[in-house]
Design an enzyme around this catalytic site. Structure first.
Site, mmCIF file in Angstrom:
data_model
loop_
_atom_site.group_PDB
_atom_site.id
_atom_site.type_symbol
_atom_site.label_atom_id
_atom_site.label_comp_id
_atom_site.label_asym_id
_atom_site.label_seq_id
_atom_site.Cartn_x
_atom_site.Cartn_y
_atom_site.Cartn_z
ATOM 1 N N ASP A 76 0.820 -1.220 0.000
ATOM 2 C CA ASP A 76 0.000 0.000 0.000
ATOM 3 C C ASP A 76 0.847 1.259 0.000
ATOM 4 O O ASP A 76 2.044 1.230 0.248
ATOM 5 C CB ASP A 76 -0.900 0.013 1.242
ATOM 6 C CG ASP A 76 -2.118 -0.876 1.059
ATOM 7 O OD1 ASP A 76 -2.319 -1.369 -0.063
ATOM 8 O OD2 ASP A 76 -2.851 -1.073 2.039
ATOM 9 N N LYS A 116 -3.612 3.613 -2.551
ATOM 10 C CA LYS A 116 -4.726 4.515 -2.823
ATOM 11 C C LYS A 116 -4.398 5.855 -2.211
ATOM 12 O O LYS A 116 -4.214 5.949 -1.011
ATOM 13 C CB LYS A 116 -6.022 4.012 -2.206
ATOM 14 C CG LYS A 116 -6.408 2.626 -2.608
ATOM 15 C CD LYS A 116 -7.615 2.177 -1.802
ATOM 16 C CE LYS A 116 -7.906 0.707 -1.980
ATOM 17 N NZ LYS A 116 -6.890 -0.183 -1.388
ATOM 18 N N MET A 157 -7.450 9.803 9.400
ATOM 19 C CA MET A 157 -8.110 10.293 8.177
ATOM 20 C C MET A 157 -8.964 11.525 8.475
ATOM 21 O O MET A 157 -10.059 11.665 7.921
ATOM 22 C CB MET A 157 -8.987 9.176 7.568
ATOM 23 C CG MET A 157 -8.179 7.987 7.118
ATOM 24 S SD MET A 157 -9.194 6.584 6.649
ATOM 25 C CE MET A 157 -9.569 5.842 8.234
HETATM 26 N N1 SAH Z 1 -3.765 0.749 9.010
HETATM 27 C C1 SAH Z 1 -3.200 2.059 9.251
HETATM 28 C C2 SAH Z 1 -4.209 3.166 9.058
HETATM 29 C C3 SAH Z 1 -4.638 3.351 7.625
HETATM 30 S S1 SAH Z 1 -5.803 4.646 7.437
HETATM 31 C C4 SAH Z 1 -2.616 2.096 10.685
HETATM 32 O O1 SAH Z 1 -2.826 1.158 11.451
HETATM 33 O O2 SAH Z 1 -1.931 3.070 11.010
HETATM 34 C C5 SAH Z 1 -4.772 5.968 6.928
HETATM 35 C C6 SAH Z 1 -4.614 6.991 8.023
HETATM 36 O O3 SAH Z 1 -3.644 6.546 8.966
HETATM 37 C C7 SAH Z 1 -4.094 8.335 7.552
HETATM 38 O O4 SAH Z 1 -5.149 9.131 7.029
HETATM 39 C C8 SAH Z 1 -3.555 8.900 8.834
HETATM 40 O O5 SAH Z 1 -4.587 9.414 9.643
HETATM 41 C C9 SAH Z 1 -3.005 7.662 9.525
HETATM 42 N N2 SAH Z 1 -1.541 7.516 9.324
HETATM 43 C C10 SAH Z 1 -0.911 6.531 8.672
HETATM 44 N N3 SAH Z 1 0.428 6.685 8.734
HETATM 45 C C11 SAH Z 1 0.650 7.809 9.458
HETATM 46 C C12 SAH Z 1 1.815 8.499 9.903
HETATM 47 N N4 SAH Z 1 3.049 8.063 9.594
HETATM 48 N N5 SAH Z 1 1.661 9.629 10.642
HETATM 49 C C13 SAH Z 1 0.436 10.060 10.975
HETATM 50 N N6 SAH Z 1 -0.705 9.457 10.582
HETATM 51 C C14 SAH Z 1 -0.609 8.329 9.843
#
Ligand code: SAH
Length: 255
Positions: A36, A58, A172
């Protein structure tokens, strides 16, 4: 023919060192890696030289590969005898659609496993010096999506969250920051409640901005905070300020 399998793997929050040993081993043995957008591509460097790497990322609003096609590829390669690694940012079961993929693998009768990862809330909070729980300040936290502000079918219960949870972590949500703050204020949350935004948490590009529910909109706009970012709301944000001020004092005493 060798029997294929599927590993649904969490890659951690961004820093490539924040991956589990088990996840790294699966990357090393994979024949096919479906990865991803939020996966740190450095991790793909650990794979076999002849691994098939397929990007399924995405960007918000843009779908480079529909979820159904990703799932179909995952099943097809595994059915053909490959060890497929479905590599996802953070944890696969936290806003990662890992549940749907596990259901698909189970329905197809393909052996599968789910390997957890450090979710971005936990990774970014640690990196920014914000404990999600803290004695005397917070005894509970909730992980919430900010992308369903207008979802009639499964709306987020901002009214309940405003009063029943000490620390709110919103994924998000940066593009809906104004609406989220409005909802919480409307349901009685104090405008002086501390709030932090952490962009690109745990990576070299990490940026953090802190303020209050009432002030954060302007600050975030001025700093152009954008995705990926998480929002942390609650008294625990003050611990970061305390850590920074203690570090400053100690530095000035030493230097
Ligand atoms: N499965 C992922 C979340 C996916 S949804 C997890 O467990 O982290 C995607 C959201 O994750 C983004 O919109 C943001 O809010 C958050 N996110 C992912 N990576 C991030 C990062 N390095 N720093 C801050 N927010 C992050």
């Amino acid at each position: 023919m060798k029997r294929g399998s599927i590993s649904i793997v969490g890659a951690g929050p961004g820093d490539p060192e924040l991956i589990t040993v088990k996840a790294l081993r699966r990357i090393q043995s994979a024949d096919v890696i479906l990865y991803d957008r939020l996966v740190n591509e450095e991790l793909l460097g650990y794979a076999k030289s002849d691994v098939l790497r397929i990007y399924c990322g995405k960007a918000p609003g843009l779908h480079s590969m529909p979820q159904e096609s990703t799932q179909q590829l995952m099943i097809n390669y595994a059915a053909a005898g490959c060890h497929v690694v479905r590599l996802k940012g953070g944890d696969p079961f936290v806003f990662g659609r890992g549940g749907e993929e596990a259901l698909e693998a189970a329905a197809a009768g393909i052996p599968y496993e789910v390997i957890p990862g450090i979710t971005s809330a936990v990774g970014a909070a640690a990196s920014a010096g914000i404990p999600l729980t803290h004695r005397g300040l917070a005894a509970s936290f909730a992980i919430v999506t900010g992308s369903r502000c207008h979802d009639q079918d499964s709306p987020v219960r901002w009214d309940a969250l405003a009063h029943s949870v000490d620390t709110l972590v919103i994924y998000m949500g940066v593009s809906k920051l104004g609406e989220i703050c409005d909802q919480l204020l409307k349901h009685g949350k104090d405008p002086l409640t501390p709030i932090a935004l952490i962009e690109n948490g745990t990576t070299v590009r990490e940026r953090t901005v802190t303020g209050t529910l009432g002030s954060i909109g302007k600050l975030a706009a001025a700093m152009r905070i954008s995705n990926p970012a998480i929002i942390i709301i609650g008294e625990v944000v003050k611990v970061r300020e305390e850590l920074l001020s203690l570090e400053k004092t100690v530095r000035s005493q030493i230097g």
